[in-house]
Write an enzyme that holds these catalytic residues in place. Structure first.
Site, mmCIF file in Angstrom:
data_model
loop_
_atom_site.group_PDB
_atom_site.id
_atom_site.type_symbol
_atom_site.label_atom_id
_atom_site.label_comp_id
_atom_site.label_asym_id
_atom_site.label_seq_id
_atom_site.Cartn_x
_atom_site.Cartn_y
_atom_site.Cartn_z
ATOM 1 N N TYR A 52 39.497 45.301 30.210
ATOM 2 C CA TYR A 52 40.318 45.391 31.720
ATOM 3 C C TYR A 52 41.692 46.102 31.433
ATOM 4 O O TYR A 52 41.920 46.933 32.193
ATOM 5 C CB TYR A 52 40.505 43.856 31.937
ATOM 6 N N LYS A 109 42.877 49.488 33.198
ATOM 7 C CA LYS A 109 44.185 49.558 34.055
ATOM 8 C C LYS A 109 44.933 50.614 33.628
ATOM 9 O O LYS A 109 45.642 51.257 34.405
ATOM 10 C CB LYS A 109 44.775 48.281 34.141
ATOM 11 N N THR A 126 49.577 46.316 35.755
ATOM 12 C CA THR A 126 49.773 45.013 34.904
ATOM 13 C C THR A 126 50.400 45.069 33.927
ATOM 14 O O THR A 126 50.598 46.272 33.071
ATOM 15 C CB THR A 126 48.219 44.375 34.806
ATOM 16 N N ASP A 127 51.013 43.969 33.486
ATOM 17 C CA ASP A 127 51.900 43.926 32.169
ATOM 18 C C ASP A 127 50.762 43.890 30.758
ATOM 19 O O ASP A 127 51.317 44.385 29.862
ATOM 20 C CB ASP A 127 52.745 42.654 31.922
ATOM 21 N N GLU A 128 49.621 43.949 31.098
ATOM 22 C CA GLU A 128 48.634 43.762 30.196
ATOM 23 C C GLU A 128 48.372 45.032 29.695
ATOM 24 O O GLU A 128 48.084 45.437 28.350
ATOM 25 C CB GLU A 128 47.089 43.256 30.739
HETATM 26 P P1 NAD Z 1 41.427 39.882 42.729
HETATM 27 O O1 NAD Z 1 40.310 40.064 41.758
HETATM 28 O O2 NAD Z 1 41.681 38.388 43.286
HETATM 29 O O3 NAD Z 1 40.984 40.827 43.944
HETATM 30 C C1 NAD Z 1 40.627 42.108 43.846
HETATM 31 C C2 NAD Z 1 40.275 42.614 45.158
HETATM 32 O O4 NAD Z 1 39.579 43.967 45.149
HETATM 33 C C3 NAD Z 1 39.003 41.829 45.892
HETATM 34 O O5 NAD Z 1 39.141 41.770 47.156
HETATM 35 C C4 NAD Z 1 37.708 42.734 45.826
HETATM 36 O O6 NAD Z 1 36.755 42.766 46.696
HETATM 37 C C5 NAD Z 1 38.423 44.068 45.873
HETATM 38 N N1 NAD Z 1 37.593 45.250 44.980
HETATM 39 C C6 NAD Z 1 37.308 45.132 43.827
HETATM 40 N N2 NAD Z 1 36.668 46.379 43.416
HETATM 41 C C7 NAD Z 1 36.558 47.021 44.569
HETATM 42 C C8 NAD Z 1 36.077 48.466 44.954
HETATM 43 N N3 NAD Z 1 35.492 48.966 44.020
HETATM 44 N N4 NAD Z 1 36.287 49.022 46.092
HETATM 45 C C9 NAD Z 1 37.230 48.204 47.066
HETATM 46 N N5 NAD Z 1 37.421 46.771 46.933
HETATM 47 C C10 NAD Z 1 37.294 46.447 45.404
HETATM 48 O O7 NAD Z 1 42.504 40.419 42.047
HETATM 49 P P2 NAD Z 1 44.074 40.147 42.156
HETATM 50 O O8 NAD Z 1 44.525 39.185 41.074
HETATM 51 O O9 NAD Z 1 44.512 40.034 43.606
HETATM 52 O O10 NAD Z 1 44.753 41.387 41.570
HETATM 53 C C11 NAD Z 1 45.074 42.565 42.539
HETATM 54 C C12 NAD Z 1 45.784 43.741 41.875
HETATM 55 O O11 NAD Z 1 46.806 43.429 41.023
HETATM 56 C C13 NAD Z 1 44.566 44.461 40.704
HETATM 57 O O12 NAD Z 1 45.027 45.539 40.626
HETATM 58 C C14 NAD Z 1 45.203 43.853 39.722
HETATM 59 O O13 NAD Z 1 44.933 44.396 38.307
HETATM 60 C C15 NAD Z 1 46.526 43.486 39.583
HETATM 61 N N6 NAD Z 1 47.372 42.370 38.878
HETATM 62 C C16 NAD Z 1 47.098 41.130 39.133
HETATM 63 C C17 NAD Z 1 47.744 40.246 38.516
HETATM 64 C C18 NAD Z 1 47.313 38.792 38.447
HETATM 65 O O14 NAD Z 1 47.883 37.777 37.730
HETATM 66 N N7 NAD Z 1 46.396 38.376 39.360
HETATM 67 C C19 NAD Z 1 48.901 40.389 37.779
HETATM 68 C C20 NAD Z 1 49.422 41.905 37.709
HETATM 69 C C21 NAD Z 1 48.532 42.672 38.504
HETATM 70 O O1 DAU Z 2 49.292 39.504 32.930
HETATM 71 C C1 DAU Z 2 48.638 39.770 34.156
HETATM 72 C C2 DAU Z 2 47.403 39.743 34.232
HETATM 73 O O2 DAU Z 2 47.078 38.319 34.294
HETATM 74 C C3 DAU Z 2 46.488 40.448 35.069
HETATM 75 O O3 DAU Z 2 46.565 41.921 35.124
HETATM 76 C C4 DAU Z 2 45.067 40.036 35.320
HETATM 77 O O4 DAU Z 2 44.162 40.311 36.408
HETATM 78 C C5 DAU Z 2 45.068 38.478 35.596
HETATM 79 O O5 DAU Z 2 43.703 37.933 35.394
HETATM 80 C C6 DAU Z 2 45.677 37.658 34.162
HETATM 81 O O6 DAU Z 2 45.344 37.821 33.001
HETATM 82 P P1 DAU Z 2 45.205 36.814 32.001
HETATM 83 O O7 DAU Z 2 44.084 36.905 31.025
HETATM 84 O O8 DAU Z 2 46.415 36.678 31.409
HETATM 85 O O9 DAU Z 2 44.952 35.404 33.170
HETATM 86 P P2 DAU Z 2 44.029 34.094 32.851
HETATM 87 O O10 DAU Z 2 44.236 33.152 33.998
HETATM 88 O O11 DAU Z 2 42.679 34.463 32.740
HETATM 89 O O12 DAU Z 2 44.224 33.532 31.579
HETATM 90 C C7 DAU Z 2 45.521 32.978 31.334
HETATM 91 C C8 DAU Z 2 45.898 32.392 29.866
HETATM 92 O O13 DAU Z 2 45.081 31.272 29.869
HETATM 93 C C9 DAU Z 2 45.321 33.278 28.691
HETATM 94 O O14 DAU Z 2 46.021 33.141 27.538
HETATM 95 C C10 DAU Z 2 43.914 32.890 28.510
HETATM 96 C C11 DAU Z 2 44.144 31.266 28.879
HETATM 97 N N1 DAU Z 2 42.886 30.854 29.433
HETATM 98 C C12 DAU Z 2 42.247 31.095 30.507
HETATM 99 C C13 DAU Z 2 41.078 30.793 31.375
HETATM 100 C C14 DAU Z 2 40.533 31.112 32.156
HETATM 101 C C15 DAU Z 2 42.435 29.542 29.079
HETATM 102 O O15 DAU Z 2 43.207 28.725 28.120
HETATM 103 N N2 DAU Z 2 41.204 28.907 29.641
HETATM 104 C C16 DAU Z 2 40.798 29.378 30.392
HETATM 105 O O16 DAU Z 2 39.761 28.828 31.021
#
Ligand code: NAD
Ligand code: DAU
Length: 333
Positions: free
Chosen positions: A147, A151, A123-125
């Site tokens: 988190y 990562k 992730t970019d985080e």
């Molecule tokens: P999500 O939370 O929707 O899904 C995570 C999945 O992993 C779920 O199905 C959960 O059951 C499974 N899981 C969790 N712990 C596990 C374990 N110990 N063993 C097996 N399975 C397990 O997540 P997402 O948003 O689909 O993210 C997927 C990946 O992409 C993550 O690695 C996250 O860090 C990365 N990522 C997410 C975003 C985003 O914006 N959502 C952006 C950049 C990177």
């Molecule tokens: O940047 C990639 C990441 O994006 C992934 O690695 C993470 O798994 C994913 O959860 C996401 O993280 P963020 O913290 O950026 O996403 P989130 O949707 O939680 O929040 C997006 C922005 O919105 C952040 O600035 C916080 C704000 N926010 C979020 C929630 C849930 C609010 O203002 N109110 C809210 O209720």
């Protein structure tokens, strides 16, 4: 290719498996997922009858299950993780366990079976916040939340396995994804589903934090390109090129649903809240990949998906999510 996809019942993993089975008729996919609160069998229900797809319920922290799932694979793509920043503030230990140690156990399997590729979905985080130039892959890591730190730990473990044991690791670092099947704890699906129900939209702080939004389908295509064309040992940023602040996103959602701005509810800020994420994705562009979706179109399509898939999200919002949400927003408002 025979792929082991972990976390395939989550948001991005399920979209990725669907993409692979559609784009590569000869590929086979095993999905290893623990089914945590975020893992939902409904996300892959349409794939169950495909003979190229198999599901194993299991934890990436369990070496025996991982061994069974990994033995016949050519490559591992690790999406499995604890992913929600706000939850990592409540229970950091769960994040270290899955995102660092689970990654190590998968890397051990890749080492043992001599896989062709190990793709770590990061992730970019991990870079932290930037006020200036977008991050490049060689920038230092400055994670702010448990988190992001977990990562970053997973990334470093993957690089260590590459250097020490020659595991063919590639890391992708993507920006904020949005689209179908995203658990409604995240900004976009939370605000769409709350707005549909005329519930308040809890906007953190001044609402001006910036994220770079990436359609999940573009992310899946990017990972596919990296899997087949990426250079072993490299890291690739995957950006959407769509920087927007949270207030802009909120107003777009309200306009898309024809709901009033009075639903916006400013709440206390997230501790350690990164101000801005921004990625330079030139390295991935050199592999021939650019995101194809226009942000406004993809957001509109996402709003439509949640409007037409209430049977998907209503059970989630009335289940585990409800207690989490009450704790979370009880603290903030
Ligand atoms: P999500 O939370 O929707 O899904 C995570 C999945 O992993 C779920 O199905 C959960 O059951 C499974 N899981 C969790 N712990 C596990 C374990 N110990 N063993 C097996 N399975 C397990 O997540 P997402 O948003 O689909 O993210 C997927 C990946 O992409 C993550 O690695 C996250 O860090 C990365 N990522 C997410 C975003 C985003 O914006 N959502 C952006 C950049 C990177
Ligand atoms: O940047 C990639 C990441 O994006 C992934 O690695 C993470 O798994 C994913 O959860 C996401 O993280 P963020 O913290 O950026 O996403 P989130 O949707 O939680 O929040 C997006 C922005 O919105 C952040 O600035 C916080 C704000 N926010 C979020 C929630 C849930 C609010 O203002 N109110 C809210 O209720």
């Amino acid at each position: 290719m025979r792929l082991l996809v972990t976390g395939g019942c989550g948001f991005i993993g399920s979209n990725f498996i669907r993409h692979i089975l559609h784009a590569h008729p000869d590929d086979r996919v095993t999905n290893l997922d623990k089914l945590t609160y975020a893992g939902n069998p409904e996300n892959v229900r349409d794939l169950e009858r495909d003979s190229r797809y198999a599901f194993i319920r299991g934890d990436i922290c369990d070496p025996e299950i991982v061994d069974r799932a990994a033995k016949d694979a050519d490559a591992i793509i690790n999406f499995a993780a604890e992913t929600h920043v706000d939850r990592s503030l409540l229970d950091p230990g769960a994040f270290i366990k899955t995102d660092v140690d689970g990654t190590r156990i998968l890397l051990e399997a890749a080492r043992r079976y001599g896989h062709q590729r190990y793709i770590q979905i990061s992730t970019d985080e991990v870079y932290g916040s930037t006020a200036g130039a977008p991050f490049v892959e060689t920038d230092l890591l400055h994670p702010s939340s448990p988190y992001a730190a977990s990562k970053a730990g997973g990334d470093l473990m993957a690089l260590a396995y590459a250097a020490t044991y020659g595991v063919p690791v590639i890391i992708t670092r993507a920006s904020n994804n949005f689209g179908p099947y995203q658990y409604p704890e995240k900004l976009i699906p939370l605000f769409i589903t709350n707005a549909i129900d005329d519930q308040p939209l809890p906007l953190y702080g001044d609402g001006l934090n910036v994220r770079d939004w990436l359609a999940v389908e573009d992310h899946c295509e990017a990972v596919d390109v990296v899997l087949r064309k990426g250079t072993i040992g490299e890291i690739y940023n995957v950006g959407g090129g769509n920087e927007r602040n949270n207030l802009e996103i909120t107003e777009m959602i309200l306009r898309g649903l024809n709901k009033p701005k009075s639903l916006i509810k400013p709440v206390a800020d997230r501790p350690g809240h990164d101000r801005r994420y921004a990625l330079n994705a030139d390295k991935l562009a050199a592999l021939g990949f650019r995101p194809r979706r226009r942000f406004d179109d993809a957001l509109r399509a996402t709003i439509d998906w949640y409007r037409t898939h209430e049977s998907w999200w209503r059970p989630i919002k009335s289940g585990e999510f409800r207690a989490y949400y009450e704790t979370q927003y009880g603290q903030r408002s």
